[in-house]
Design a protein around this motif. Structure first.
Motif, PDB file in Angstrom:
ATOM      1  N   SER A   1      65.728  49.830  33.851  1.00 22.50           N
ATOM      2  CA  SER A   1      65.649  48.834  33.222  1.00 22.50           C
ATOM      3  C   SER A   1      64.177  48.365  33.179  1.00 22.50           C
ATOM      4  N   ASN A   2      63.514  48.314  34.217  1.00 19.46           N
ATOM      5  CA  ASN A   2      62.025  47.884  34.601  1.00 19.46           C
ATOM      6  C   ASN A   2      61.761  46.605  33.785  1.00 19.46           C
ATOM      7  N   ARG A   3      62.745  45.704  34.253  1.00 18.79           N
ATOM      8  CA  ARG A   3      62.570  44.116  33.869  1.00 18.79           C
ATOM      9  C   ARG A   3      61.904  43.376  35.260  1.00 18.79           C
ATOM     10  N   GLY A   4      60.546  43.855  35.204  1.00 18.48           N
ATOM     11  CA  GLY A   4      59.899  43.151  36.254  1.00 18.48           C
ATOM     12  C   GLY A   4      58.822  42.038  35.770  1.00 18.48           C
ATOM     13  N   ARG A   5      58.481  41.275  36.882  1.00 17.62           N
ATOM     14  CA  ARG A   5      57.475  40.541  36.514  1.00 17.62           C
ATOM     15  C   ARG A   5      56.310  40.400  37.506  1.00 17.62           C
ATOM     16  N   ARG A   6      55.094  39.744  37.257  1.00 17.01           N
ATOM     17  CA  ARG A   6      53.929  39.883  38.177  1.00 17.01           C
ATOM     18  C   ARG A   6      54.006  38.642  38.896  1.00 17.01           C
ATOM     19  N   LEU A   7      54.524  38.333  40.059  1.00 16.65           N
ATOM     20  CA  LEU A   7      54.628  37.083  40.612  1.00 16.65           C
ATOM     21  C   LEU A   7      53.384  37.080  41.911  1.00 16.65           C
ATOM     22  N   ASP A   8      52.984  38.472  42.110  1.00 17.39           N
ATOM     23  CA  ASP A   8      52.270  38.267  43.440  1.00 17.39           C
ATOM     24  C   ASP A   8      50.711  38.623  42.931  1.00 17.39           C
ATOM     25  N   HIS A   9      49.777  37.880  43.459  1.00 19.64           N
ATOM     26  CA  HIS A   9      48.576  37.816  42.965  1.00 19.64           C
ATOM     27  C   HIS A   9      47.449  37.899  43.987  1.00 19.64           C
ATOM     28  N   ILE A  10      46.374  38.382  43.682  1.00 16.35           N
ATOM     29  CA  ILE A  10      44.939  38.493  44.593  1.00 16.35           C
ATOM     30  C   ILE A  10      44.158  37.715  43.562  1.00 16.35           C
ATOM     31  N   LEU A  11      43.296  36.732  44.050  1.00 16.43           N
ATOM     32  CA  LEU A  11      42.187  36.288  43.183  1.00 16.43           C
ATOM     33  C   LEU A  11      41.024  36.146  44.242  1.00 16.43           C
ATOM     34  N   ALA A  12      39.945  36.418  43.496  1.00 20.25           N
ATOM     35  CA  ALA A  12      38.679  36.143  44.119  1.00 20.25           C
ATOM     36  C   ALA A  12      37.729  35.313  43.423  1.00 20.25           C
ATOM     37  N   SER A  13      36.861  34.665  44.294  1.00 25.20           N
ATOM     38  CA  SER A  13      35.791  33.583  43.794  1.00 25.20           C
ATOM     39  C   SER A  13      34.880  34.310  43.249  1.00 25.20           C
ATOM     40  N   PRO A  14      34.021  33.749  42.228  1.00 23.00           N
ATOM     41  CA  PRO A  14      33.017  34.238  41.755  1.00 23.00           C
ATOM     42  C   PRO A  14      31.940  34.904  42.525  1.00 23.00           C
TER      43      PRO A  14
ATOM     44  N   GLY B   1      48.856  35.847  47.529  1.00 16.09           N
ATOM     45  CA  GLY B   1      50.342  35.425  47.830  1.00 16.09           C
ATOM     46  C   GLY B   1      51.312  35.735  46.549  1.00 16.09           C
ATOM     47  N   ASP B   2      52.594  35.263  46.898  1.00 17.29           N
ATOM     48  CA  ASP B   2      53.508  34.953  45.933  1.00 17.29           C
ATOM     49  C   ASP B   2      53.429  33.756  45.500  1.00 17.29           C
ATOM     50  N   LEU B   3      52.745  33.635  43.948  1.00 10.51           N
ATOM     51  CA  LEU B   3      52.554  32.512  43.438  1.00 10.51           C
ATOM     52  C   LEU B   3      53.637  32.153  42.617  1.00 10.51           C
ATOM     53  N   ASN B   4      54.602  32.871  42.567  1.00 11.87           N
ATOM     54  CA  ASN B   4      55.988  32.476  41.599  1.00 11.87           C
ATOM     55  C   ASN B   4      55.606  32.329  40.330  1.00 11.87           C
ATOM     56  N   VAL B   5      54.656  32.730  39.679  1.00  8.57           N
ATOM     57  CA  VAL B   5      54.205  32.441  38.234  1.00  8.57           C
ATOM     58  C   VAL B   5      53.776  33.810  37.726  1.00  8.57           C
ATOM     59  N   ALA B   6      54.435  34.279  36.469  1.00  6.43           N
ATOM     60  CA  ALA B   6      53.872  35.376  35.724  1.00  6.43           C
ATOM     61  C   ALA B   6      53.093  34.758  34.631  1.00  6.43           C
ATOM     62  N   PRO B   7      51.837  34.752  34.711  1.00  2.00           N
ATOM     63  CA  PRO B   7      51.141  33.964  33.723  1.00  2.00           C
ATOM     64  C   PRO B   7      50.932  34.600  32.127  1.00  2.00           C
ATOM     65  N   LEU B   8      50.930  35.934  32.197  1.00  4.99           N
ATOM     66  CA  LEU B   8      50.411  36.391  31.095  1.00  4.99           C
ATOM     67  C   LEU B   8      51.872  37.076  30.389  1.00  4.99           C
ATOM     68  N   GLU B   9      51.467  37.352  28.947  1.00  2.00           N
ATOM     69  CA  GLU B   9      52.598  37.933  28.129  1.00  2.00           C
ATOM     70  C   GLU B   9      53.057  39.276  28.717  1.00  2.00           C
TER      71      GLU B   9
ATOM     72  N   LEU C   1      52.269  44.820  33.822  1.00  2.00           N
ATOM     73  CA  LEU C   1      52.113  44.907  35.224  1.00  2.00           C
ATOM     74  C   LEU C   1      53.060  44.099  35.979  1.00  2.00           C
ATOM     75  N   TYR C   2      53.850  44.695  36.928  1.00  2.00           N
ATOM     76  CA  TYR C   2      54.633  43.867  37.769  1.00  2.00           C
ATOM     77  C   TYR C   2      54.317  43.926  39.174  1.00  2.00           C
ATOM     78  N   SER C   3      55.039  43.021  39.808  1.00  2.00           N
ATOM     79  CA  SER C   3      54.924  43.448  41.527  1.00  2.00           C
ATOM     80  C   SER C   3      56.573  43.052  42.002  1.00  2.00           C
ATOM     81  N   TRP C   4      57.313  42.664  40.908  1.00  2.00           N
ATOM     82  CA  TRP C   4      58.704  42.245  41.378  1.00  2.00           C
ATOM     83  C   TRP C   4      59.835  42.501  40.656  1.00  2.00           C
ATOM     84  N   TRP C   5      60.835  43.160  40.876  1.00  2.00           N
ATOM     85  CA  TRP C   5      61.847  43.452  40.154  1.00  2.00           C
ATOM     86  C   TRP C   5      63.331  42.966  40.869  1.00  2.00           C
ATOM     87  N   SER C   6      63.960  42.063  40.114  1.00  2.00           N
ATOM     88  CA  SER C   6      65.263  41.755  40.891  1.00  2.00           C
ATOM     89  C   SER C   6      66.269  42.556  41.517  1.00  2.00           C
ATOM     90  N   TYR C   7      66.742  41.958  42.598  1.00  2.00           N
ATOM     91  CA  TYR C   7      67.917  42.691  43.413  1.00  2.00           C
ATOM     92  C   TYR C   7      69.066  42.954  42.480  1.00  2.00           C
TER      93      TYR C   7
END
Length: 273
Positions: free
Chosen positions: A227-240, A159-167, A213-219
């Motif tokens: 400009s490529n001023r993106g953020r990675r806000l959309d994530h796929i997480l898998a359990s071990p 989902g859209d977790l609205n956090v870009a966690p890594l540098e 690595l980005y999945s979102w670019w502002s309107y």
């Protein structure tokens, strides 16, 4: 069996249904999870998905805001709608995918954006976002299996977790440290969520953390590619329990160029289960 799951903040499923059709015909995922559908349940475009073979659907929507949906070629053995932080604002639904034997649990999340001011005392939207992360971390931790081999241990959260966690999930780490989606408190809470179930960050399995690595670019970016001023806000997480099944991922960057494009693009992961 190959299982492909895609996630996309579509920013109005009815407005952009042609883009959804285009993507489904292009990549043919087994399951598509949508966020920000902005559509009451009675107006969801079920027939468009039915015609494309997505006969199994769980939707939870509201007029003009939020909303989540899971459309699938794979049957569900169970479905659930979750309300978070004392609100019924259409942000979390869950299905069990019937993949034979042990179903895979799939959570579709739309975590609050948090507004513009990263101060929970002065911005209730930001406070809501932080509370949502805390609640989800506790919820997943309560469901952590005793063993990665235990029945019911296979879970995917998207989902859209609205956090870009890594540098390198943002265009400028230094400039965005005080901008909502990349502030230290959000990144810390994202880390707590990841630890709650020992989640695997699927795209970063394939793209090293020192690469952008980005999945979102502002309107607001008139030429987003330049400009490529993106953020990675959309994530796929898998359990071990699915660690050995993860085989590939794809971020559909070109979808940002489509007519009536969302500011987010689809993210897809493939599992060999």
């Amino acid at each position: 069996m190959t299982l492909t799951i895609a996630t996309w903040n579509i920013n109005s499923v009815r407005l952009r249904i042609d883009n959804v059709r285009r993507y489904l015909k292009l990549r043919r995922p087994d399951v598509l999870c949508l966020q920000e559908t902005k559509c009451p349940d009675e107006h969801f475009p079920h027939m468009a998905f039915e015609r494309l073979g997505y006969k199994h659907r769980l939707v939870q929507g509201m007029k003009s805001y939020n909303g989540v949906a899971i459309v699938s070629k794979v049957p569900f053995t169970a479905t659930d709608i979750h309300h978070r932080c004392g609100k019924e604002d259409c942000r979390h639904i869950e299905v069990a995918l019937d993949v034979g034997g042990d179903p895979i649990l799939l959570d579709n999340l739309y975590i609050p954006a948090g507004g513009d001011l990263p101060d929970p005392d002065r911005n209730e939207k930001f406070a809501h976002k932080l509370d949502f992360y805390r609640e989800m971390a506790h919820w997943f931790a309560d469901r952590k299996p005793a063993s990665v081999d235990a029945k019911g241990s296979r879970r995917i959260a998207v989902g859209d977790l609205n956090v870009a966690p890594l540098e390198h999930d943002v265009w400028s780490h230094k400039q965005l440290l005080t901008v909502v989606s990349h502030t230290p408190v959000e990144v810390e809470l994202f880390g707590g969520l990841m630890a709650s179930l020992d989640w695997i960050d699927v795209p970063r399995r394939f793209v090293p953390t020192d690469r952008k690595l980005y999945s979102w670019w502002s309107y607001r970016n008139t030429d987003w590619r330049a400009s490529n001023r993106g953020r990675r806000l959309d994530h796929i997480l898998a359990s071990p329990g699915l660690a050995g099944a993860i085989s590939s991922h794809r971020i559909e960057v070109n979808a940002r160029d489509w007519e009536k494009a969302s500011d987010h693009v689809p993210v897809l992961a493939t599992f060999e289960i």
